[in-house]
Design a protein around this motif. Sequence first.
Motif, PDB file in Angstrom:
ATOM      1  N   SER A   1      -0.731  -1.192  -2.666  1.00 10.37           N
ATOM      2  CA  SER A   1       0.370  -1.556  -3.618  1.00 10.37           C
ATOM      3  C   SER A   1      -0.301  -1.837  -4.895  1.00 10.37           C
TER       4      SER A   1
ATOM      5  N   ARG B   1      -6.874  -7.581  -5.256  1.00  8.04           N
ATOM      6  CA  ARG B   1      -7.141  -8.126  -4.372  1.00  8.04           C
ATOM      7  C   ARG B   1      -8.552  -7.687  -3.894  1.00  8.04           C
TER       8      ARG B   1
ATOM      9  N   ARG C   1       0.248 -15.064  -0.977  1.00  9.81           N
ATOM     10  CA  ARG C   1       1.619 -15.073  -1.457  1.00  9.81           C
ATOM     11  C   ARG C   1       2.032 -14.213  -2.193  1.00  9.81           C
ATOM     12  N   SER C   2       1.127 -12.654  -2.507  1.00  6.27           N
ATOM     13  CA  SER C   2       1.397 -11.734  -3.200  1.00  6.27           C
ATOM     14  C   SER C   2       1.326 -10.313  -2.414  1.00  6.27           C
ATOM     15  N   GLU C   3       2.289  -9.429  -2.545  1.00  8.42           N
ATOM     16  CA  GLU C   3       2.134  -8.391  -1.529  1.00  8.42           C
ATOM     17  C   GLU C   3       1.498  -7.272  -2.261  1.00  8.42           C
TER      18      GLU C   3
ATOM     19  N   ASP D   1      -1.275   2.639   1.844  1.00  8.29           N
ATOM     20  CA  ASP D   1      -0.206   1.423   1.954  1.00  8.29           C
ATOM     21  C   ASP D   1      -0.713   0.509   0.736  1.00  8.29           C
TER      22      ASP D   1
ATOM     23  N   ASP E   1      -9.525 -10.425   1.741  1.00 11.41           N
ATOM     24  CA  ASP E   1      -8.237 -10.397   1.705  1.00 11.41           C
ATOM     25  C   ASP E   1      -7.806 -11.655   0.771  1.00 11.41           C
TER      26      ASP E   1
ATOM     27  N   ASP F   1      -1.339  -5.383  -4.355  1.00 15.12           N
ATOM     28  CA  ASP F   1      -2.804  -5.286  -4.361  1.00 15.12           C
ATOM     29  C   ASP F   1      -3.592  -5.253  -5.669  1.00 15.12           C
TER      30      ASP F   1
END
Length: 919
Positions: A819, A770, A676-678, A817, A645, A680
């Motif tokens: 993104s 990611r 710092r980023s949501e 989930d 991650d 993926d």
Amino acid sequence: LLDKISDLDKYDGIISWVLPDQEWMDTLIEMIDAVKRVNGQSRTLSIVNDANFAARELWESIDENTKATTTLNAVEEYLLHKRPSHLLSAAEIASPPSHLDGSIFDEKLLNEAIIMKGKEQYLYTVSDMVVGDNRESYDIVRKMVPGTPTDLLRFPEVGKFDFSNERTPFEDRQGLVFFGSDKVENAKAIDWFIYEVLPKLDLDEEEDKGNKLHIAGEVDIPDICHCDIIDDSCHSLHPQVVCHGELSNADLESLIRSSLVAINPVLSMSGVSSKTVKALSYGTPVVVTNNDGTFAGMSKTAIDKLAIQCNMEDKAVTDCLAEGITSFSTNKEAWSEASLGSENFFEHRYLEEQENDDLEFIIDRLLEKELSVVISGDAIRGSPNALASQNWKLAKELSAFRSGKFHVSVLADKIIPPIPGVEHKVPIPGVSSFETGFQADIIIEQRVPVTSALHPTSYCGSGCRFSRLFTGEFGSLPETLVTLLRQSADMIFAFSEYNKEAFESYNFGPSLSSVVPDIDALAEAIESIVHGPMHRQETNNNVIFAGLIRRGEEMSPQVLEFTTSMRCLHNVRISILGGGRLDILNDMYENEMREQYPGMRCAPIDFVFEPDFALVEHRVDRIELLRDLQKSRIERMLGHVSNLDNASVILADMDLEAFPQIDQVHQFATDMSNGRSEVDVLCSNGILDRYNPSYYDTFATVLLPDTFVYPVGLRQIKEAWPEEDPLLITGDSFNQADLLGWFEDQGQRSDGKVHPVPVRSCFGGLSIFRASKFLDRRCSYEAEKDSIRNAKYRNQEDGQACEHVVWNNCMNLVDPDISVAVQPDMYTVWRLSPEEIEDLILLEEGDASDGRRDLGQIEEETRNLATNSTRYLDANRTRSLDANRTRYLDSNRTRHLGKEPLRYLDSNRTRYLDSNRTR
């Protein structure tokens, strides 16, 4: 040696044994650099027994006539002061030529020797201490890097010797002995001895006589000793030589004890020789060359009582060796004096207690080494220049701190007045003082403005930390300055609490604050940052750039520049999988690095040739296999990361014309790996531009919840499905330029920033993943392609779904989930083949003629592709988001979208004013 170091229970660092091999030295340098990035105080001890070995190779390359008038010492001195031409200072260029300049050396060999010597010098400089295991190497290292602490280590491997056994008397011995392993150096030495010295000796030739040269060990010498590996035996081919082959310890001891003389005609510099030491321990006198380091530091008088040592640079060296052997073989008195003297020699020089004392002294000296602090910039007391005045004060107070905790240097043109105990180093333009052994644990630098992102490692050495000092008051910093500071600083020194809070708001690492610099606080921060991991570029070890290219030699200049900057400015490793001439591509990278980043050590680049997929019929199938192959390679490259991650992968098609702004891509990748980023998966907004831009990668793009934007007429199943929004499928009424505008509109927010647009699948030519998602083994680019859920995404041409759609569909299933998003202002520019460009021209202009355009015209269209797209690659302005003009109405021309011009006309921008709908 390692056992003894462990017994001391003090040492934390690296011990490197320097060998005369370029690849080995490169490995040591990389290892030292890697360890010191983790802990700058890990001390490095380098042990050398053949310093400036490139000089010996250079000397051996010259012809015999020249060699007769040119000593090895002269070549060593000459090479010590030679540097690669691009590093020469003006003074060096103007200096009078040496008598060795000219045609004495082959130019290519001379340049190779200079480079090799430079690497050796660099290795000694990144070491905190260098130890020579012989006097010659010790002296050369002191000349080579006078700024690096140097010492002499007496042989650490001898161990204990039993002198209680009665020694075999002179009368019961005969012949001479040489023993050693099958090393090339041993074979060369004894081969030289047999042909140059043996003819001068009076040895027996009869088979049953023992006054011969005995060779123990599997030393294979043509025409002398032939060793058979299969039956593990050696046979003599010379009447005066007995080849024993490999012997047991007991048999070797018996042979040495029964020989009158042991020889060690070593041709190149060495440390203490186990041959010599073992022979002396059995009371057998030795005849050696001066390259044997056993007697280093001893006077000639003392040596003469133990051995006969002959100078290899003396023309009469062969006579010296022959006379020495004859003397010991025929003069009982001389022989007895040498045999009895060896025991006293060991007691005073090579007993284990003495070894441990030497070693502990060296380690203590290494561990007690002061922290080297370098203040960069003029230091002038009371100067109207605040930075120069501050530098002088820092230098004085740090040098006096806690009785010499720091060794302080000022690297600048001026230090006025001089400060006792502070070293002044004047920088030479284009040349690093570091090359002389001058190095630092930390650099303190004040520079306004901040103009360089990174110093090359050669500026101050592996593990060197950088501190930036800032004066003045500020509430915020420009993003470009923040980027430079993150790349270049391990510590930020703020001069007020207000500034400290400003730095902390940008998520900087350690920072320090005081109204007037507090030396106690600064000293504590220096010790903390040196003992801890390197902060600058720390996250970049967790970022990988991986690209595919069809023909390596055809990479565009923009992509070459982008990836080189990723390596050199951002320390991101590059992996390229492709075909064509990757060797030419490698040369292109080397040239780009030399021109743009001379002297910098850039992150490694990895080339992998594309496998032969001759049996793979479809283009998409081939790409799927390549993507999965690259995934497995990236997984190995990130093997050091415990939590994926915290890592990211930049995946790109390197056949593109241009990539986005490099700082933008690197920031997104760093934010993703730092949590710092949501998002993926973040995709580029890939554009195709001939006259005007349009969204290109429709085959890879599926909008939420499930709208495949690829034209229905080009699909294998020629109808939209119920879940799709037909208004967002590209075609006659909503083309690719409209789709580009849709993404840009969707990304706009009231805060003025451009936000990612969530989608189900995308790529765009460059995407950031990611690593934990990208390397999820439950999904691949190829495994799910034939499943029924991917059938509706297949195109007519290939009968396949895009590999990115296949992967994203799988990830949506196993990880709902996840993104995935398109970043509307992260633009790539696609480079089409001449055929694709022609098809586009015919489509847009309605050209139904049978003739095809000539190649020159098509190439011009290709060039326009890059030229017209520059406004989409400018980080300083957005695409015509100007309040004074309509978004798609360029001041120079009206944008034609297909066959319907002037679509966006009124100030309220009511879009799509056609008979079917109002949007």
